[in-house]
Design a protein around this motif. Structure first.
Motif, PDB file in Angstrom:
ATOM      1  N   ASP A  21       0.337  -6.462   1.987  1.00  0.00           N
ATOM      2  CA  ASP A  21       0.303  -5.811   0.861  1.00  0.00           C
ATOM      3  C   ASP A  21      -1.395  -4.881   0.437  1.00  0.00           C
ATOM      4  N   VAL A  22      -2.258  -4.581   1.191  1.00  0.00           N
ATOM      5  CA  VAL A  22      -3.030  -3.759   1.486  1.00  0.00           C
ATOM      6  C   VAL A  22      -2.950  -3.265   2.767  1.00  0.00           C
ATOM      7  N   LYS A  23      -2.605  -3.709   4.275  1.00  0.00           N
ATOM      8  CA  LYS A  23      -2.565  -2.885   4.933  1.00  0.00           C
ATOM      9  C   LYS A  23      -1.162  -2.266   4.888  1.00  0.00           C
ATOM     10  N   ASP A  24      -0.479  -2.121   4.330  1.00  0.00           N
ATOM     11  CA  ASP A  24       0.921  -1.700   4.292  1.00  0.00           C
ATOM     12  C   ASP A  24       0.824   0.010   3.419  1.00  0.00           C
ATOM     13  N   GLY A  25       0.526   1.200   4.829  1.00  0.00           N
ATOM     14  CA  GLY A  25       0.645   2.054   3.826  1.00  0.00           C
ATOM     15  C   GLY A  25      -0.598   2.740   4.575  1.00  0.00           C
ATOM     16  N   LEU A  26      -1.460   1.641   5.415  1.00  0.00           N
ATOM     17  CA  LEU A  26      -2.728   2.801   5.067  1.00  0.00           C
ATOM     18  C   LEU A  26      -2.901   2.584   7.158  1.00  0.00           C
ATOM     19  N   GLU A  27      -3.518   4.018   7.048  1.00  0.00           N
ATOM     20  CA  GLU A  27      -3.702   4.314   8.574  1.00  0.00           C
ATOM     21  C   GLU A  27      -4.212   3.607   8.996  1.00  0.00           C
ATOM     22  N   LYS A  28      -5.869   3.296   8.668  1.00  0.00           N
ATOM     23  CA  LYS A  28      -7.070   2.296   9.003  1.00  0.00           C
ATOM     24  C   LYS A  28      -7.274   1.800   8.215  1.00  0.00           C
ATOM     25  N   THR A  29      -7.656   0.834   8.215  1.00  0.00           N
ATOM     26  CA  THR A  29      -8.209  -0.735   7.479  1.00  0.00           C
ATOM     27  C   THR A  29      -9.965  -0.661   7.975  1.00  0.00           C
ATOM     28  N   ASN A  30     -10.176   0.482   7.981  1.00  0.00           N
ATOM     29  CA  ASN A  30     -11.678   0.203   7.926  1.00  0.00           C
ATOM     30  C   ASN A  30     -12.402   1.789   7.442  1.00  0.00           C
TER      31      ASN A  30
END
Length: 122
Positions: free
Chosen positions: A62-71
């Motif tokens: 749910d957090v990672k969806d739609g994000l290009e990078k996670t940092n």
């Protein structure tokens, strides 16, 4: 000879000093932040009982969806709003912010401001 301490050791020492002054209670738990090179993690902790009440990280779908990078700052902003929503769903309105020894800028600041905008008070 001068001994140079690495960054992670300096951060751990800062966090230990911070934790001597910060503590989460059942009425006002602690919002703890941890950053790795690839992800960010946030937990709402009751230190009296020694329990994690709510947690979220950039590893979750749910957090990672739609994000290009996670940092990056964008990921931290999304993580802050998700952790605030989960905390509010569990009846937690006020927290103590534990920056984990990290400097209050960039990703840590973005997470804190997003959590405040989503309704958490600290």
């Amino acid at each position: 000879m001068v001994s140079k301490v690495n960054r992670s050791e300096v951060r751990r020492n800062k966090h230990r000093r911070l934790r001597s002054r910060l503590s989460g209670t059942p009425e006002r738990p602690r919002l703890a932040v941890f950053r790795s090179n690839n992800h960010m993690y946030a937990q709402v902790i009751d230190d009296v009982a020694g329990k994690t009440i709510v947690s979220a990280s950039t590893l979750q779908g749910d957090v990672k969806d739609g994000l290009e990078k996670t940092n990056n700052v964008e990921a931290a902003t999304k993580l802050g709003s998700v952790i605030a929503k989960k905390a509010l769903d569990n009846g937690i309105k006020e927290v103590v912010f534990d920056r984990g020894g990290y400097i209050y800028q960039g990703k840590v600041k973005a997470l804190a401001e997003a959590a405040r905008e989503a309704g958490l008070q600290f």
